[in-house]
Design an enzyme around this catalytic site. Structure first.
Site, PDB file in Angstrom:
ATOM      1  N   SER A  84     -22.254  -1.355 -10.477  1.00 34.68           N
ATOM      2  CA  SER A  84     -23.582  -0.802 -10.759  1.00 34.68           C
ATOM      3  C   SER A  84     -24.143  -1.358 -12.060  1.00 34.68           C
ATOM      4  CB  SER A  84     -23.465   0.726 -10.879  1.00 34.68           C
ATOM      5  OG  SER A  84     -24.598   1.270 -11.495  1.00 34.68           O
TER       6      SER A  84
ATOM      7  N   TYR B 137     -19.518   8.455 -14.437  1.00 35.48           N
ATOM      8  CA  TYR B 137     -19.727   7.622 -13.228  1.00 35.48           C
ATOM      9  C   TYR B 137     -19.753   6.140 -13.618  1.00 35.48           C
ATOM     10  CZ  TYR B 137     -22.405   4.787 -10.015  1.00 35.48           C
ATOM     11  OH  TYR B 137     -22.829   3.740  -9.234  1.00 35.48           O
TER      12      TYR B 137
ATOM     13  N   LYS C 240     -17.061   2.720 -12.979  1.00 36.18           N
ATOM     14  CA  LYS C 240     -17.429   1.372 -12.502  1.00 36.18           C
ATOM     15  C   LYS C 240     -16.936   0.313 -13.503  1.00 36.18           C
ATOM     16  CE  LYS C 240     -19.364   2.518  -8.664  1.00 36.18           C
ATOM     17  NZ  LYS C 240     -18.687   2.195  -7.382  1.00 36.18           N
TER      18      LYS C 240
END
Ligand code: WQD
Length: 345
Positions: free
Chosen positions: A124, A149, A153
């Site tokens: 991302s 989050y 990644k």
């Protein structure tokens, strides 16, 4: 070539299954429906003309996941399966680290055991954090993650890179998505959040259809052309096709390291411009008010897409208008099916 798509009944996963089949790949899916609806498999069959076998397995259960490798000779894996809500990751960090990292570790260790060497990792643009360098290239240094989050990644990318250093036979591409949005042109599938939508485009369409009385623009006092935040919205069908092209590149090339590739359309669109695009394409006014800034928002982020174009031969073809047109058609279809059973306040 048989490709395993993890998270295959999810938003990007389902669109990628269709694109892979359109390009001649044999596909299987694994998804435990933690954030998706198994009904999408029927829509995939209607669009692609072929059924997809889905293993409803939690990838955090390694021995259950092993069944897939025992029952299929897998030539490559596209790994979407992960929790992806920024807000939820702040309130539930342990669940995010457990789910997103253990599922990745299990997939990689089974790929090692069964010698499956082609791996595409769903990453991302949030790994760049609040970068000042625009447009963002793959060489742009990553900053401190803004939320758990994004950190899953960043850690996930490092795990893959270090696995390759220890196992040079293994090949991987890390795809950094900007803002995926829109729905399939057939109107048979699109973004179907199980939980309350948080991303801009579904919030706009839910407001447009009346599931929400109004939406809030989180700040118009930023240093941008109209004061609202700027993002790079990429149509989910363009994003899906980029995965097919990345897989073809991976299969046909020797890589000496994990290849990092940005997936955005290379243009920034502001929140107010996105709302305008909705109003123009839908022909209706949107009920919104201006509110305070949202914690953790970056002012502007959009991609330099040259590497994806030159290395993969990928060309995004859809604009913010196509995103709003397809997202709105999908929202109307979805809501009529649910006959407005619920109202989101
Ligand atoms: C976009 C803009 C909001 C809702 C996140 C993840 C990123 C990626 C995409 C997975 C922002 C504004 C939004 C609303 C608003 N996900 N907004 N009112 O935060 O850019 O990115 O989703 O890879 O990793 O971080 O997306 O759609 O939430 O917000 O004004 O009701 O819309 O402030 O400027 P974001 P978003």
């Amino acid at each position: 070539m048989k490709i395993l798509v993890t998270g295959g009944t999810g938003y990007i996963g389902s669109h990628t299954l269709v694109d892979l089949m359109d390009n001649g790949f044999e596909v299987i899916s694994v998804d435990n429906q933690s954030n998706s609806d198994i009904g999408v498999l029927e829509n995939i069959r209607l669009i692609a003309g072929k059924s997809v076998k889905n293993y409803s397995i939690d990838l955090c259960d390694k021995e259950k996941t092993r069944i897939i490798f025992e029952e299929n000779k897998i030539d490559g894996i596209i790994h979407f399966a992960a929790f992806k809500s920024v807000n939820d990751s702040v309130s539930m960090p342990l669940e995010y680290y457990h789910n997103n990292l253990n599922s990745l570790l299990n997939v990689l260790s089974l790929m090692n055991e069964y010698k499956v060497n082609n791996f595409i990792f769903s990453s991302s643009c949030s790994v760049y954090g609040n970068t000042q360098e625009l447009p963002v290239t793959e060489m742009t240094p990553t900053q401190e993650a803004e939320c758990p989050y994004a950190r899953t990644k960043q850690i996930g990318e490092k795990i893959v890179e270090e696995f390759i250093l220890a196992n040079p036979w293994f090949k991987s591409i890390l795809l950094r998505y900007f803002n995926p949005a829109g729905a399939h042109e057939s109107c048979l599938m699109g973004e179907s959040p199980i939980n309350k939508a948080a991303n801009l485009v579904p919030v706009i369409t839910e407001t447009g259809i009346g599931k929400r009385d109004a939406m809030t623009v989180f700040g118009t006092d930023y240093d941008t052309r109209d004061g609202s935040c700027i993002r790079d919205y990429i149509h989910v069908m363009d994003l899906a096709n980029a995965h097919t092209k990345a897989l073809q590149y991976l299969i046909n090339n020797i890589l000496d390291k994990a290849e990092i590739i940005n997936l955005g359309i290379g243009e920034g669109v502001s929140v107010l411009e996105a709302i305008k695009a909705f109003e123009t394409t839908s022909g209706q006014k949107l009920n919104y008010s201006i509110g305070p800034r949202r914690e953790g928002d970056v002012v502007a982020v959009y991609a330099n897409k040259q590497k994806a174009e030159s290395l993969l031969g990928w060309k995004p073809t859809r604009t913010i208008d196509d995103i709003m047109r397809t997202a709105w058609a999908w929202e109307k279809k979805r809501s009529s099916q649910k006959r407005n059973k619920y109202h989101i306040n």
